[in-house]
Design a protein around this motif. Sequence first.
Motif, PDB file in Angstrom:
ATOM      1  N   LEU A 198      31.807  96.725 -25.459  1.00  0.00           N
ATOM      2  CA  LEU A 198      30.735  95.954 -26.084  1.00  0.00           C
ATOM      3  C   LEU A 198      30.030  96.739 -27.184  1.00  0.00           C
ATOM      4  O   LEU A 198      29.910  97.959 -27.115  1.00  0.00           O
ATOM      5  N   ARG A 199      29.552  95.996 -28.170  1.00  0.00           N
ATOM      6  CA  ARG A 199      28.638  96.570 -29.151  1.00  0.00           C
ATOM      7  C   ARG A 199      27.286  96.764 -28.468  1.00  0.00           C
ATOM      8  O   ARG A 199      26.939  96.037 -27.540  1.00  0.00           O
ATOM      9  N   ARG A 200      26.508  97.706 -28.980  1.00  0.00           N
ATOM     10  CA  ARG A 200      25.212  97.964 -28.338  1.00  0.00           C
ATOM     11  C   ARG A 200      24.293  96.742 -28.441  1.00  0.00           C
ATOM     12  O   ARG A 200      23.510  96.466 -27.531  1.00  0.00           O
ATOM     13  N   SER A 201      24.414  95.981 -29.547  1.00  0.00           N
ATOM     14  CA  SER A 201      23.595  94.774 -29.688  1.00  0.00           C
ATOM     15  C   SER A 201      24.009  93.714 -28.680  1.00  0.00           C
ATOM     16  O   SER A 201      23.173  92.936 -28.192  1.00  0.00           O
ATOM     17  N   GLU A 202      25.296  93.676 -28.328  1.00  0.00           N
ATOM     18  CA  GLU A 202      25.778  92.705 -27.339  1.00  0.00           C
ATOM     19  C   GLU A 202      25.263  93.052 -25.946  1.00  0.00           C
ATOM     20  O   GLU A 202      24.958  92.154 -25.153  1.00  0.00           O
ATOM     21  N   ILE A 203      25.163  94.330 -25.653  1.00  0.00           N
ATOM     22  CA  ILE A 203      24.689  94.753 -24.332  1.00  0.00           C
ATOM     23  C   ILE A 203      23.257  94.291 -24.100  1.00  0.00           C
ATOM     24  O   ILE A 203      22.944  93.642 -23.095  1.00  0.00           O
ATOM     25  N   VAL A 204      22.371  94.628 -25.034  1.00  0.00           N
ATOM     26  CA  VAL A 204      20.947  94.355 -24.813  1.00  0.00           C
ATOM     27  C   VAL A 204      20.582  92.891 -25.027  1.00  0.00           C
ATOM     28  O   VAL A 204      19.486  92.464 -24.644  1.00  0.00           O
ATOM     29  N   VAL A 291      20.483 102.107 -26.472  1.00  0.00           N
ATOM     30  CA  VAL A 291      21.869 102.397 -26.083  1.00  0.00           C
ATOM     31  C   VAL A 291      22.372 103.627 -26.821  1.00  0.00           C
ATOM     32  O   VAL A 291      22.995 104.517 -26.220  1.00  0.00           O
ATOM     33  N   ALA A 292      22.098 103.705 -28.125  1.00  0.00           N
ATOM     34  CA  ALA A 292      22.534 104.865 -28.913  1.00  0.00           C
ATOM     35  C   ALA A 292      21.871 106.141 -28.402  1.00  0.00           C
ATOM     36  O   ALA A 292      22.536 107.185 -28.256  1.00  0.00           O
ATOM     37  N   ARG A 293      20.562 106.059 -28.132  1.00  0.00           N
ATOM     38  CA  ARG A 293      19.860 107.251 -27.625  1.00  0.00           C
ATOM     39  C   ARG A 293      20.389 107.655 -26.254  1.00  0.00           C
ATOM     40  O   ARG A 293      20.537 108.845 -25.951  1.00  0.00           O
ATOM     41  N   LEU A 294      20.669 106.659 -25.408  1.00  0.00           N
ATOM     42  CA  LEU A 294      21.180 106.929 -24.068  1.00  0.00           C
ATOM     43  C   LEU A 294      22.518 107.652 -24.137  1.00  0.00           C
ATOM     44  O   LEU A 294      22.765 108.611 -23.383  1.00  0.00           O
ATOM     45  N   ILE A 295      23.383 107.205 -25.016  1.00  0.00           N
ATOM     46  CA  ILE A 295      24.700 107.833 -25.155  1.00  0.00           C
ATOM     47  C   ILE A 295      24.552 109.284 -25.596  1.00  0.00           C
ATOM     48  O   ILE A 295      25.157 110.197 -25.015  1.00  0.00           O
ATOM     49  N   LYS A 296      23.746 109.533 -26.602  1.00  0.00           N
ATOM     50  CA  LYS A 296      23.575 110.901 -27.106  1.00  0.00           C
ATOM     51  C   LYS A 296      22.936 111.804 -26.051  1.00  0.00           C
ATOM     52  O   LYS A 296      23.344 112.960 -25.866  1.00  0.00           O
ATOM     53  N   THR A 297      21.947 111.291 -25.331  1.00  0.00           N
ATOM     54  CA  THR A 297      21.266 112.093 -24.311  1.00  0.00           C
ATOM     55  C   THR A 297      22.210 112.481 -23.181  1.00  0.00           C
ATOM     56  O   THR A 297      22.262 113.640 -22.755  1.00  0.00           O
ATOM     57  N   LEU A 314      25.873 115.664 -31.291  1.00  0.00           N
ATOM     58  CA  LEU A 314      25.104 114.436 -31.462  1.00  0.00           C
ATOM     59  C   LEU A 314      25.705 113.555 -32.554  1.00  0.00           C
ATOM     60  O   LEU A 314      25.702 112.327 -32.446  1.00  0.00           O
ATOM     61  N   ALA A 315      26.216 114.177 -33.607  1.00  0.00           N
ATOM     62  CA  ALA A 315      26.781 113.408 -34.719  1.00  0.00           C
ATOM     63  C   ALA A 315      28.112 112.761 -34.353  1.00  0.00           C
ATOM     64  O   ALA A 315      28.524 111.781 -34.981  1.00  0.00           O
ATOM     65  N   LEU A 316      28.787 113.304 -33.335  1.00  0.00           N
ATOM     66  CA  LEU A 316      30.107 112.801 -32.969  1.00  0.00           C
ATOM     67  C   LEU A 316      30.072 111.452 -32.267  1.00  0.00           C
ATOM     68  O   LEU A 316      31.010 110.671 -32.354  1.00  0.00           O
ATOM     69  N   PHE A 317      28.968 111.187 -31.540  1.00  0.00           N
ATOM     70  CA  PHE A 317      28.938 110.022 -30.663  1.00  0.00           C
ATOM     71  C   PHE A 317      27.863 109.020 -31.082  1.00  0.00           C
ATOM     72  O   PHE A 317      26.794 109.395 -31.562  1.00  0.00           O
ATOM     73  N   SER A 318      28.179 107.741 -30.893  1.00  0.00           N
ATOM     74  CA  SER A 318      27.235 106.660 -31.196  1.00  0.00           C
ATOM     75  C   SER A 318      27.548 105.487 -30.276  1.00  0.00           C
ATOM     76  O   SER A 318      28.397 105.583 -29.391  1.00  0.00           O
ATOM     77  N   GLY A 319      26.876 104.367 -30.523  1.00  0.00           N
ATOM     78  CA  GLY A 319      27.137 103.177 -29.725  1.00  0.00           C
ATOM     79  C   GLY A 319      28.587 102.739 -29.785  1.00  0.00           C
ATOM     80  O   GLY A 319      29.144 102.225 -28.806  1.00  0.00           O
ATOM     81  N   HIS A 320      29.237 102.925 -30.923  1.00  0.00           N
ATOM     82  CA  HIS A 320      30.635 102.514 -31.073  1.00  0.00           C
ATOM     83  C   HIS A 320      31.583 103.381 -30.260  1.00  0.00           C
ATOM     84  O   HIS A 320      32.761 103.028 -30.103  1.00  0.00           O
ATOM     85  N   SER A 321      31.096 104.517 -29.753  1.00  0.00           N
ATOM     86  CA  SER A 321      31.955 105.380 -28.946  1.00  0.00           C
ATOM     87  C   SER A 321      32.415 104.687 -27.672  1.00  0.00           C
ATOM     88  O   SER A 321      33.488 104.987 -27.136  1.00  0.00           O
TER      89      SER A 321
END
Length: 369
Positions: A198-204, A291-297, A314-321
Amino acid sequence: MSKTAENRPANTEKSHSANLDTANEDESASESSDTIALPAHVAGSGTLDQLIDTARDYAKAATAKNTNKAYAADWKHFVRWCRMKGTEPLPPSPEMIGLYLTDLAAPAGPSPALSVSTIDRRLSGLAWNYAQRGFDLDRTDRHISSVLAGIKRKHARPPVQKAAILPEDILAMVATLPYDLRGLRDRAILLLGFAGGLRRSEIVSLDAGKGDTPDSGGWVDILNDGAVLTLNAKTGWREVEIGRGSSDKTCPIHALEQWLHFAKIDFGPIFVRTSRDGKKALEARLSDKHVARLIKTTVLKSGIRAELPEKDRLALFSGHSLRAGLASSAEVDERYVQKQLGHASAEMTRRYQRRRDRFRVNLTKAAGL
């Protein structure tokens, strides 16, 4: 109505509307749809005013909220650039827009050069904003098309892809989460986002039921064997089927059920904020930025790619990961992955596959060599 008003040329009204839009460049792009109004010769009424309001809501919903924000920023930047150069943004001038694109690609000042994809997006934003103001921007005009083609030829680079979150990564990430209410929520977000691609926008944007809230982007039906997510994504309505996992510890459906049970959610947004102490679920829907912050944390806490500096990790990962992780890990026919991600083409799905057997089908041998 006077003859003067009746005989007013149409371009006079357009010019007046354009001046108003220029003066209000700080407003969001979606608000430019407020120019939707009755024709000058039609008298207003309560019923028609209601229809105008509804039409404006539909106009705002024509593009995604994040797209509207990006287009608003594009227009604001272009208006500021025009004023610094001593010109006006309206009506559209292909010559000036060509110079604007040039300045984005090779700025004379301290501003960094933008990537080709960002420049292309800026141009799309300008075209959209001009359309909202009643103007057509001819992107095929040589002053625009030739400059953009030259920028792409000289500066285009392969797209920078975010790293995929693989199965062992997602397990390490959820292991860092506590079992309080907030931890249950975040565990469900990560597992559901990964298993559904899922995209992060789809999740929330998910609701517990169909039509629960006006800003819903879909809903969830939990069944014995899994869950069916009905999503109103940027490519249109689609269904995503997520089966149960091999154990409760890794099962996205079990994680979702745990969150819904202890948060006492049976209506409205599924993923909501919690109180400061993390013991109570609130009504406000989470932002997709969570979602993006959660993934990075959780990537940092779990030690994934620990050999790299923290900034690089931190730069390697994002919501699309999460989407890339499912595409790279699911060892099934590519068509099923394409359907799950909602891609229109297999080529787009392959862009998300960070690891795959590229030579499983060997056309060289198949051709007899």
